[in-house]
Scaffold this motif. Structure first.
Motif, PDB file in Angstrom:
ATOM      1  N   ASP A 156       0.844  -1.189   0.000  1.00 52.08           N
ATOM      2  CA  ASP A 156       0.000   0.000   0.000  1.00 52.08           C
ATOM      3  C   ASP A 156       0.882   1.242   0.000  1.00 52.08           C
ATOM      4  OD1 ASP A 156      -2.645  -1.168   0.143  1.00 52.08           O
ATOM      5  OD2 ASP A 156      -2.127  -1.798   2.178  1.00 52.08           O
ATOM      6  N   PHE A 157       0.417   2.259  -0.678  1.00 50.08           N
ATOM      7  CA  PHE A 157       1.160   3.514  -0.744  1.00 50.08           C
ATOM      8  C   PHE A 157       0.601   4.467   0.315  1.00 50.08           C
ATOM      9  CE2 PHE A 157       2.212   1.527  -4.623  1.00 50.08           C
ATOM     10  CZ  PHE A 157       3.366   2.114  -5.134  1.00 50.08           C
ATOM     11  N   TYR A 158       1.438   4.765   1.335  1.00 50.42           N
ATOM     12  CA  TYR A 158       1.081   5.715   2.376  1.00 50.42           C
ATOM     13  C   TYR A 158       1.947   6.964   2.225  1.00 50.42           C
ATOM     14  CZ  TYR A 158      -0.945   1.623   4.752  1.00 50.42           C
ATOM     15  OH  TYR A 158      -1.658   0.500   5.069  1.00 50.42           O
ATOM     16  N   GLN A 159       1.508   8.030   2.851  1.00 50.20           N
ATOM     17  CA  GLN A 159       2.319   9.236   2.852  1.00 50.20           C
ATOM     18  C   GLN A 159       3.681   8.964   3.491  1.00 50.20           C
ATOM     19  OE1 GLN A 159       1.292  12.009   1.274  1.00 50.20           O
ATOM     20  NE2 GLN A 159       3.370  12.814   1.609  1.00 50.20           N
ATOM     21  N   LYS A 160       3.677   8.059   4.518  1.00 51.70           N
ATOM     22  CA  LYS A 160       4.905   7.762   5.244  1.00 51.70           C
ATOM     23  C   LYS A 160       5.967   7.100   4.374  1.00 51.70           C
ATOM     24  CE  LYS A 160       2.328   6.922   9.540  1.00 51.70           C
ATOM     25  NZ  LYS A 160       2.015   5.930  10.587  1.00 51.70           N
ATOM     26  N   ASN A 161       5.517   6.307   3.377  1.00 49.23           N
ATOM     27  CA  ASN A 161       6.513   5.553   2.612  1.00 49.23           C
ATOM     28  C   ASN A 161       6.703   6.051   1.177  1.00 49.23           C
ATOM     29  OD1 ASN A 161       4.271   4.482   1.189  1.00 49.23           O
ATOM     30  ND2 ASN A 161       4.226   2.621   2.458  1.00 49.23           N
ATOM     31  N   ARG A 162       6.013   7.094   0.795  1.00 50.68           N
ATOM     32  CA  ARG A 162       6.090   7.561  -0.598  1.00 50.68           C
ATOM     33  C   ARG A 162       7.494   8.017  -0.983  1.00 50.68           C
ATOM     34  NH1 ARG A 162       1.449   7.959  -3.472  1.00 50.68           N
ATOM     35  NH2 ARG A 162      -0.508   7.698  -2.295  1.00 50.68           N
ATOM     36  N   GLN A 163       8.206   8.690  -0.062  1.00 53.51           N
ATOM     37  CA  GLN A 163       9.548   9.150  -0.393  1.00 53.51           C
ATOM     38  C   GLN A 163      10.490   7.967  -0.584  1.00 53.51           C
ATOM     39  OE1 GLN A 163      10.610  12.382  -1.130  1.00 53.51           O
ATOM     40  NE2 GLN A 163      12.317  11.132  -1.879  1.00 53.51           N
ATOM     41  N   ASN A 164      10.386   6.987   0.327  1.00 60.05           N
ATOM     42  CA  ASN A 164      11.206   5.780   0.177  1.00 60.05           C
ATOM     43  C   ASN A 164      10.915   5.088  -1.147  1.00 60.05           C
ATOM     44  OD1 ASN A 164      12.621   5.972   2.567  1.00 60.05           O
ATOM     45  ND2 ASN A 164      11.223   4.653   3.718  1.00 60.05           N
ATOM     46  N   PHE A 165       9.638   4.989  -1.490  1.00 59.66           N
ATOM     47  CA  PHE A 165       9.256   4.318  -2.728  1.00 59.66           C
ATOM     48  C   PHE A 165       9.798   5.057  -3.944  1.00 59.66           C
ATOM     49  CE2 PHE A 165       5.260   1.899  -1.106  1.00 59.66           C
ATOM     50  CZ  PHE A 165       6.085   1.157  -0.282  1.00 59.66           C
ATOM     51  N   SER A 166       9.777   6.365  -3.867  1.00 58.76           N
ATOM     52  CA  SER A 166      10.320   7.153  -4.967  1.00 58.76           C
ATOM     53  C   SER A 166      11.821   6.917  -5.108  1.00 58.76           C
ATOM     54  CB  SER A 166      10.040   8.640  -4.739  1.00 58.76           C
ATOM     55  OG  SER A 166      10.606   9.431  -5.751  1.00 58.76           O
ATOM     56  N   ASP A 167      12.515   6.819  -3.971  1.00 56.55           N
ATOM     57  CA  ASP A 167      13.963   6.634  -3.972  1.00 56.55           C
ATOM     58  C   ASP A 167      14.371   5.291  -4.570  1.00 56.55           C
ATOM     59  OD1 ASP A 167      14.192   9.093  -2.753  1.00 56.55           O
ATOM     60  OD2 ASP A 167      14.480   8.275  -0.728  1.00 56.55           O
ATOM     61  N   ILE A 168      13.568   4.245  -4.348  1.00 58.60           N
ATOM     62  CA  ILE A 168      13.952   2.906  -4.820  1.00 58.60           C
ATOM     63  C   ILE A 168      13.171   2.478  -6.064  1.00 58.60           C
ATOM     64  CG2 ILE A 168      14.733   2.133  -2.556  1.00 58.60           C
ATOM     65  CD1 ILE A 168      12.096   0.768  -2.109  1.00 58.60           C
ATOM     66  N   GLY A 169      12.304   3.367  -6.550  1.00 58.08           N
ATOM     67  CA  GLY A 169      11.631   3.100  -7.817  1.00 58.08           C
ATOM     68  C   GLY A 169      10.463   2.129  -7.742  1.00 58.08           C
ATOM     69  N   VAL A 170       9.723   2.169  -6.655  1.00 55.21           N
ATOM     70  CA  VAL A 170       8.536   1.320  -6.543  1.00 55.21           C
ATOM     71  C   VAL A 170       7.422   1.883  -7.415  1.00 55.21           C
ATOM     72  CG1 VAL A 170       6.766   0.407  -4.976  1.00 55.21           C
ATOM     73  CG2 VAL A 170       9.134   0.625  -4.193  1.00 55.21           C
ATOM     74  N   TYR A 171       6.761   0.989  -8.161  1.00 63.10           N
ATOM     75  CA  TYR A 171       5.650   1.436  -8.989  1.00 63.10           C
ATOM     76  C   TYR A 171       4.420   0.556  -8.752  1.00 63.10           C
ATOM     77  CZ  TYR A 171       7.341  -2.411 -11.967  1.00 63.10           C
ATOM     78  OH  TYR A 171       7.759  -3.629 -12.435  1.00 63.10           O
ATOM     79  N   LYS A 172       3.270   1.093  -9.069  1.00 60.05           N
ATOM     80  CA  LYS A 172       2.027   0.363  -8.846  1.00 60.05           C
ATOM     81  C   LYS A 172       1.862  -0.724  -9.910  1.00 60.05           C
ATOM     82  CE  LYS A 172      -0.448   3.982  -6.371  1.00 60.05           C
ATOM     83  NZ  LYS A 172      -1.682   4.808  -6.263  1.00 60.05           N
ATOM     84  N   PRO A 173       1.446  -1.918  -9.499  1.00 57.99           N
ATOM     85  CA  PRO A 173       1.314  -3.019 -10.457  1.00 57.99           C
ATOM     86  C   PRO A 173       0.064  -2.893 -11.308  1.00 57.99           C
ATOM     87  CG  PRO A 173       0.597  -3.725  -8.292  1.00 57.99           C
ATOM     88  CD  PRO A 173       1.152  -2.341  -8.112  1.00 57.99           C
ATOM     89  N   THR A 174       0.117  -3.478 -12.475  1.00 56.13           N
ATOM     90  CA  THR A 174      -1.063  -3.548 -13.338  1.00 56.13           C
ATOM     91  C   THR A 174      -1.908  -4.751 -12.931  1.00 56.13           C
ATOM     92  OG1 THR A 174       0.034  -4.979 -14.948  1.00 56.13           O
ATOM     93  CG2 THR A 174       0.281  -2.586 -15.230  1.00 56.13           C
ATOM     94  N   PRO A 175      -3.175  -4.786 -13.320  1.00 59.03           N
ATOM     95  CA  PRO A 175      -4.005  -5.965 -13.024  1.00 59.03           C
ATOM     96  C   PRO A 175      -3.409  -7.260 -13.554  1.00 59.03           C
ATOM     97  CG  PRO A 175      -5.389  -4.132 -13.715  1.00 59.03           C
ATOM     98  CD  PRO A 175      -3.973  -3.685 -13.922  1.00 59.03           C
ATOM     99  N   SER A 176      -2.764  -7.224 -14.711  1.00 59.81           N
ATOM    100  CA  SER A 176      -2.179  -8.450 -15.260  1.00 59.81           C
ATOM    101  C   SER A 176      -1.002  -8.923 -14.416  1.00 59.81           C
ATOM    102  CB  SER A 176      -1.726  -8.224 -16.705  1.00 59.81           C
ATOM    103  OG  SER A 176      -0.721  -7.232 -16.766  1.00 59.81           O
TER     104      SER A 176
END
Length: 327
Positions: A156-176
């Motif tokens: 889940d994308f929370y405000q708390k982890n958005r910066q970390n996710f941006s730093d390591i390149g996390v992206y939201k998955p597609t349905p497939s």
């Protein structure tokens, strides 16, 4: 009551001595995270605790003293993923250290008391669907016979982890992507004799053979204890969460694992300060009483129906007959 130890911090890993002291003393203080001067005193009696649910990435520090919990029913939610130090920087090597610890714990307390969590599943250029499918299959093979249940969730994308996710390149998955990973890991879990469930998941994974599960699980506690529980859903959790009511004793911003996806760390800069206040003899975790604090006893009681369930009654009768036959 059911005691949660803990959604907010890895108490088994970092604060097990404190927890054992609280069990010995028979009570614990918990600050209200929204009003730090408001403290609840919670009785930790075997008569009131129906089950303790531990959440951890490494239970090793508390495993040598599990006999001190002999009066309590408990089970572990054990997170074991395929991530490296870029995502989980302070977790020991999975294959060399953590899988053997999982196996050891299971042998000590039984596979029905150690739930494997492969979560959260996140996607980067390194952690692709193919990566997760391979990693999950390898871990599932190593844990065959050591657990009966695996729990998964997608990050889940929370405000708390958005910066970390941006730093390591996390992206939201597609349905497939969700479908591909869910189908493949579901098949791998079942191939290694595990049921597979989701945790507070909104993707509708039942269509892929992954049933909606719950971490603080009424059915599991009833099966382990032999008693029915009169307890409802935990209204403090998300709508998708199926957990029953529990009392949480952890503290935010005290986990030292440094996982990049963590929702329990709001301000990494104060973790060191909080941890420096750790005192195994304090009734408060990483804190002590201060001016302005006020303590109120929280009324707690067992959820158990004191009449044995029919299945537990049958087991009792069977064991009694076996004992008679040996005489």
């Amino acid at each position: 009551m059911v005691l949660s130890v803990s959604r907010r911090s890895d108490i088994p890993n970092y604060y097990s001595d404190w927890f054992y002291n609280r069990i010995k003393e028979g009570y614990v203080y918990v600050r209200n995270p929204r009003n730090r001067h408001q403290i609840s005193e919670i009785c930790l009696s075997p008569d009131t605790i129906d089950c303790i649910v531990f959440w951890t990435k490494n239970p090793k520090p508390m495993m040598s003293r599990l006999d001190e919990l002999s009066e309590f029913l408990y089970y572990f939610q054990f997170t074991l993923t395929g991530y490296g130090a870029d995502i989980e920087p302070n977790i020991p090597h999975k294959k060399e250290v953590m899988i053997p610890i999982f196996q050891e714990l299971s042998q000590k307390i039984g596979k029905n008391k150690v739930i494997w969590r492969y979560d959260p599943i996140l996607f980067t250029d390194r952690y692709t669907p193919e990566y997760h499918i391979k990693a999950f299959g390898q871990i599932a093979a190593a844990l065959e016979g050591y657990t009966d249940t695996c729990v998964i969730s997608y990050v889940d994308f929370y405000q708390k982890n958005r910066q970390n996710f941006s730093d390591i390149g996390v992206y939201k998955p597609t349905p497939s992507m969700i479908k591909e990973v869910s189908v493949q890991i579901g098949e791998a879990a079942r191939a290694h004799d595990m049921s597979i469930e989701s945790c507070a998941e909104g993707y509708g994974l039942s269509q892929y053979g992954i049933l909606k599960g719950c971490c603080i699980d009424k059915k599991r506690i009833e099966a382990l204890s032999g008693f029915e529980l009169h307890v409802g859903k935990d209204r403090n959790q998300r709508l998708e969460c199926g957990c029953v009511e529990s009392i949480e004793i952890g503290v935010y911003d005290t986990c030292k694992s440094g996982c990049k996806y963590c929702y329990a760390v709001e301000n990494p800069a104060i973790i060191h300060s909080n941890c420096s206040k750790y005192d195994i003899h304090s009734p408060l975790l990483c804190s002590s009483l201060s001016k302005g604090d006020y303590i109120k006893e929280r009324k707690v009681s067992s959820f158990k129906e004191r009449q044995l369930s029919f299945s537990a009654y049958l087991n009792t009768e069977i064991n009694f007959q076996k004992a008679i036959n040996k005489i």
